[in-house]
Scaffold this motif. Structure first.
Motif, PDB file in Angstrom:
ATOM      1  N   UNK A  37       0.882  -1.173   0.000  1.00 36.72           N
ATOM      2  CA  UNK A  37       0.000   0.000   0.000  1.00 36.72           C
ATOM      3  C   UNK A  37       0.914   1.217   0.000  1.00 36.72           C
ATOM      4  N   UNK A  38       0.762   2.050  -1.005  1.00 33.88           N
ATOM      5  CA  UNK A  38       1.667   3.197  -1.079  1.00 33.88           C
ATOM      6  C   UNK A  38       1.212   4.294  -0.134  1.00 33.88           C
ATOM      7  N   UNK A  39       2.123   4.713   0.698  1.00 34.32           N
ATOM      8  CA  UNK A  39       1.784   5.749   1.688  1.00 34.32           C
ATOM      9  C   UNK A  39       2.698   6.953   1.522  1.00 34.32           C
ATOM     10  N   UNK A  40       3.255   7.135   0.306  1.00 30.16           N
ATOM     11  CA  UNK A  40       4.297   8.151   0.135  1.00 30.16           C
ATOM     12  C   UNK A  40       3.862   9.537   0.599  1.00 30.16           C
ATOM     13  N   UNK A  41       2.734   9.998   0.107  1.00 29.28           N
ATOM     14  CA  UNK A  41       2.205  11.275   0.581  1.00 29.28           C
ATOM     15  C   UNK A  41       3.162  12.430   0.362  1.00 29.28           C
ATOM     16  N   UNK A  42       2.980  13.483   1.161  1.00 33.66           N
ATOM     17  CA  UNK A  42       3.742  14.712   0.921  1.00 33.66           C
ATOM     18  C   UNK A  42       5.091  14.733   1.623  1.00 33.66           C
ATOM     19  N   UNK A  43       5.553  13.636   2.169  1.00 27.66           N
ATOM     20  CA  UNK A  43       6.791  13.722   2.949  1.00 27.66           C
ATOM     21  C   UNK A  43       8.054  13.772   2.105  1.00 27.66           C
ATOM     22  N   UNK A  53      -1.621  -7.424   2.411  1.00 33.54           N
ATOM     23  CA  UNK A  53      -1.818  -8.842   2.721  1.00 33.54           C
ATOM     24  C   UNK A  53      -0.760  -9.698   2.029  1.00 33.54           C
TER      25      UNK A  53
END
Lengths: 258, 638
Positions: A37-43, A53
């Motif tokens: 799940x990609x959580x890259x976001x603005x960081x 899973x």
């Protein structure tokens, strides 16, 4: 380094509750997958992921037989019944690292080329976790001299001097102590400071032992090295009474000598 | 009704919380062991039902979607069991790590399954108590009589409201800093502010639904109501700006304490955050409002004694005049209210009447205790049921202590001086049930120098005979009657707040119900009762520095503009979390300094993923520069 050969790693599928070798299988392929799940976001500009899973699939191919072990017909039965099957994969008959899980067959193909064998190919999807069991490896050992010969005087060679192994387990190592009976051997062996991986227990005779080796033991012993010891305090047949604990004979530890 | 545990599902979410979902049935007997169903992915989806992306929605219900595999096993429920069941037959209890998290009721009409041979996946939808309150009436009854009195807000919201649907002992957490300045410091607001049950009962159509009643209170205080962790939460949006949250927890009709709750959750890339945004989020904005407007109708307290025909000695109703052949009908339940039965008088049709006098007149010496004043309007509702008759008259007469001041009500609502007039109520074709409702014109001035009036309401025995109802005794049944006096010549009033900032969005005028006009005879005025004698609430204050004491309708209108005084940030996307609670605000580590309120969410419980989440920025209380106006509307007539 211990290399496991592909031919030694066998697949078993439970048949009537008993793990049964799929002895006609020639290839056994496991593929494990992990969703992300990609959580890259603005960081920042670097991609970052969280784990999703996981799952796995099995691919089994082999030659079609109708009788031996878990045969093609058995595969067909579980395929038709849509029943889930418990599988395991292992390189040892007993103990060691065992991979196991539950599968549902998704494909069952065969091919009968005119110039080749009648073969099958089978795919399955894992249901639930794929587990890796790390089981102790059982074996039997006996008291033996440096030539791996059963100790003279068995089944009652006591008192004896008991030794550990050399580095790769191919020969005799340091002295563990004097044993007056089988229980002493078990105590000396199991409680030795050299012992990280092994556990023995009494077997049929006073010279025989059951051994449980950890799955990651560097070697699996076949014997327990020992030497006959003079009758304590009374044996006078040799100049240097007692036994020598180490290879340079610089120190005697026989209680009879003291 | 008793429920028996019949089926259950179990699963562990991807972050290790253990879920157990029990499905209980109210039909049949208790089985020895509940049957374990095979769950299907996703086994449980929790959705917050918020119809639009607005902070100002009052009640936010919760719906769950359960999935199980129907294999055809005889122990499994066939999908039709759920599809055909009435809404409260199946109850669903969700426990997380053995703690009860929510109670739901299966709604068969939302459930679905493929039209196919098993095995297949069955989806069942169930709603929580708040969504279910739409089908439960506000409890207006006490000891088989209409309870017509002022009750505290807790009794209105919980005892007579939500606790009809929720389990006894359900707690209510209230975050609200507003309190009337005329209750003593430290008293719990819900126990000390009163509302009249008239607000929750319509004399023509009966009680409101519990949903409408709760919403009325929630909107008035500009609160959101939802259930989280099996507790009712009432959260005033304006109070979400505190740094430490002290919440009044009400555990029963007389028990409450203040507790501190962690209401801030962080969202960011670290696993120590309460939520991790998945890379699909978008930031957008919602426009600010230029103005908002609410309209409230004045509503008066019923002045008639024994208006619901509760006291009857077999021949006459207490406080009402006698009528030959009068009966009381009905069993006194909400479905079968008491009625006064006026039989058709064959000798002299239409001659008798039931009369009650509100106020008191004595001509010698001339004294008057008259409750109605020049300029007041009267509000009358007379529900009736014709039986083999088609006409009856009523008469409404007002009179000061000078006999020359008599006025009669005309059927149009105006006042006719001197000449005895009647309002004739005619049956509409064969229809038995009906209701006569009027808000009169303001009481005119008279030339006798008197200012106040007594009011006389007379209901006459019926006239025209018909034979629509077979052998039933001819007459007319009169349901509970309302006669109220509005100490105002207006029908309603409007409050309006205009934002000084330049925005073009204007809300559709909305109704509101409870206010502070200072008139204790107004049913929709909130009261306090410090000395056993209800008095209207005075201004509402807060412990916040930038909040000044004002009427509740001011605070309500202000709250709307405050929260949309400029365009507000909105965040939509997906998140990973299994600790985020709906009552929590979210602060993003990459949008520092802003707080977001959760609007609508869809949570995949098994994968710990908010597959859709909408959030709106919360603005500071009192930040808007606004113009507030309140004005009466007089022209409208019912």
């Amino acid at each position: 380094m211990q290399v496991i050969k592909g031919k030694d790693f066998n697949l078993y599928i439970e048949k009537n509750g008993t793990p049964t070798r799929v002895c006609n299988a020639t290839d056994f392929i496991l593929r494990q997958t992990r969703q992300t799940i990609e959580i890259s976001g603005p960081q920042g500009q670097d991609q970052d992921f969280a784990a999703g899973k996981k799952g796995y699939t099995l691919n089994i191919s082999g030659v079609v037989t109708y009788i031996d072990g878990f045969s093609f017909l058995d595969l067909e039965t579980i395929f038709n019944n849509a029943s889930r099957a418990v599988w395991s994969g292992r390189d040892l008959i007993e103990g060691g690292v065992v991979h196991t899980g539950t599968i549902l067959l998704t494909n069952l193909d065969w091919a009968s080329p005119v110039r080749g064998d009648f073969t099958f190919d089978c795919s399955a999807v894992g249901c639930g976790p794929k587990e890796t069991l790390k089981l102790p490896i059982p074996s039997e050992v006996y008291l033996a001299d440096q030539n791996f010969e059963r100790l003279f005087g068995c089944p009652n060679p006591y008192p004896i001097s008991v030794f550990w192994y050399n580095e790769d387990g191919t020969g005799q190592g340091d002295l563990l102590g004097i044993a007056h009976n089988q229980d002493d051997v078990i105590n000396l062996f199991n409680n030795s400071i050299f012992n990280e991986y092994y556990l023995i227990s009494a077997a049929d005779t006073a010279c025989d032992f059951n051994l449980l080796s950890n799955w990651d033991a560097p070697f699996i012993p076949t014997v327990i090295f020992a030497q006959a010891t003079p009758a304590l305090g009374s044996w006078t047949g040799r100049n240097n009474e007692g036994s020598s604990p180490n290879q340079n004979n610089s120190e005697l530890s026989s209680p009879g000598y003291v | 009704m008793p429920y028996f545990n019949k089926y259950y599902l179990e699963f562990a979410d991807t972050r290790g919380s253990n879920y157990r979902i029990d499905i209980l049935d109210s039909v049949g007997s208790v089985p020895t062991d509940p049957y374990k169903l095979q769950g299907s992915t996703p086994a449980l989806i929790t959705t917050r039902l918020n119809e639009n992306d607005n902070k100002q929605i009052g009640i936010i219900g919760r719906e769950i979607t359960l999935s199980y595999i129907y294999t055809g096993n005889a122990n499994e429920p066939v999908p039709d069991d759920f599809f055909d069941a009435p809404e409260r037959r199946f109850r669903v209890e969700v426990r997380i790590n053995s703690v009860l998290d929510g109670v739901y009721y299966v709604k068969g009409d939302f459930s679905s399954a493929p039209y196919d041979a098993p095995p297949y996946r069955v989806q069942i939808k169930a709603v929580d108590g708040l969504a279910y309150t739409k089908s439960v009436d506000f409890d207006m009854m006490q000891d088989n009589l209409l309870y017509y009195d002022r009750i505290d807000l807790y009794e209105a919201a919980m005892t007579r409201g939500l606790l009809q649907v929720l389990d006894p002992g359900t707690k209510m957490n209230v975050l609200n800093s507003l309190y009337p300045t005329n209750i003593a410091a430290g008293l719990k607001m819900l126990f000390n502010v009163y509302v009249h049950t008239d607000n929750f009962f319509d004399f023509t159509t009966g009680p409101l639904s519990t949903h409408e009643a709760i919403n009325m209170i929630a909107v008035n205080l500009r609160c959101r109501v939802f259930i989280e962790e099996n507790t009712v939460w009432v959260v005033r949006i304006q109070d979400l700006t505190y740094s430490i949250f002290n919440i009044d927890q009400y555990t029963g009709p007389a028990a409450a304490e203040t507790i501190e709750v962690d209401m801030i959750a962080t969202a960011g890339p670290s696993i120590s955050n309460d939520a991790t945004p998945i890379s699909t989020g978008t930031k957008s904005s919602q426009p600010g409002y230029k103005s908002v407007q609410y309209k409230a109708a004045y509503r008066s307290v019923n002045r008639l004694v024994n208006f619901d025909w509760r006291s009857f000695d077999g021949s006459s109703f207490e406080f009402w005049g006698g009528v030959e052949g009068i009966e009381r009908r009905g069993t006194g339940t909400i479905a079968d209210l008491y009625r006064a039965f006026l039989a058709y008088n064959f000798t002299n049709p239409g001659s008798d009447n039931l009369m009650q006098e509100v106020g008191f007149i004595q001509t010698i010496p001339p004294t008057l205790i008259g409750p109605a004043f020049v300029g007041d309007t009267l509000e009358i509702t007379i529900p009736y049921n014709f039986i083999n008759t088609d006409t009856f008259n009523i008469q409404l007469r007002i009179q000061s202590n000078n006999p020359g001041s008599v006025h009669y009500l005309s059927s149009g609502g105006s006042w006719i001086p001197g000449i005895a007039s009647f309002v004739t109520i005619k049956r509409s074709k064969k229809k038995q049930r009906g209701s006569y409702t009027v808000i009169t014109d303001p009481i005119p001035t008279n030339s006798f120098g008197t200012n106040n009036y007594a009011v006389f309401l007379s209901i006459y025995t019926p006239t025209g005979l018909v034979d629509f109802e077979g052998l039933a005794t001819a007459g007319v049944e009169i349901f509970p009657v309302k006669l109220g006096i509005n100490n105002s010549s207006s029908k309603s009033f409007v409050t309006k707040a205009v934002n000084a900032a330049d925005y073009s969005k204007v809300n559709d005028e909305e109704p509101f119900n409870l206010f502070d006009n200072g008139d204790v005879f107004s049913a929709n005025v909130l009261t306090v009762n410090p000395f056993g004698d209800h008095e209207p609430v005075s201004a509402w204050d807060s412990d916040k520095a930038n909040v000044s004491p004002e009427d509740i309708e001011y605070h309500m209108t202000r709250a709307y503009i405050d929260q949309y005084s400029r365009s507000v940030r909105m965040w939509e996307g997906s998140m990973l979390s299994n600790t985020l609670k709906y009552y929590q605000l979210v602060e993003f580590s990459h949008i520092p300094g802003k707080r977001f309120l959760q609007i609508s969410t869809t949570f995949d419980n098994e994968n710990c993923t908010y597959t859709s989440m909408n959030m709106l920025e919360v603005l500071e209380e009192g930040n808007a520069e606004l113009t507030y106006t309140e004005y009466d509307i007089e022209e409208e007539k019912d």
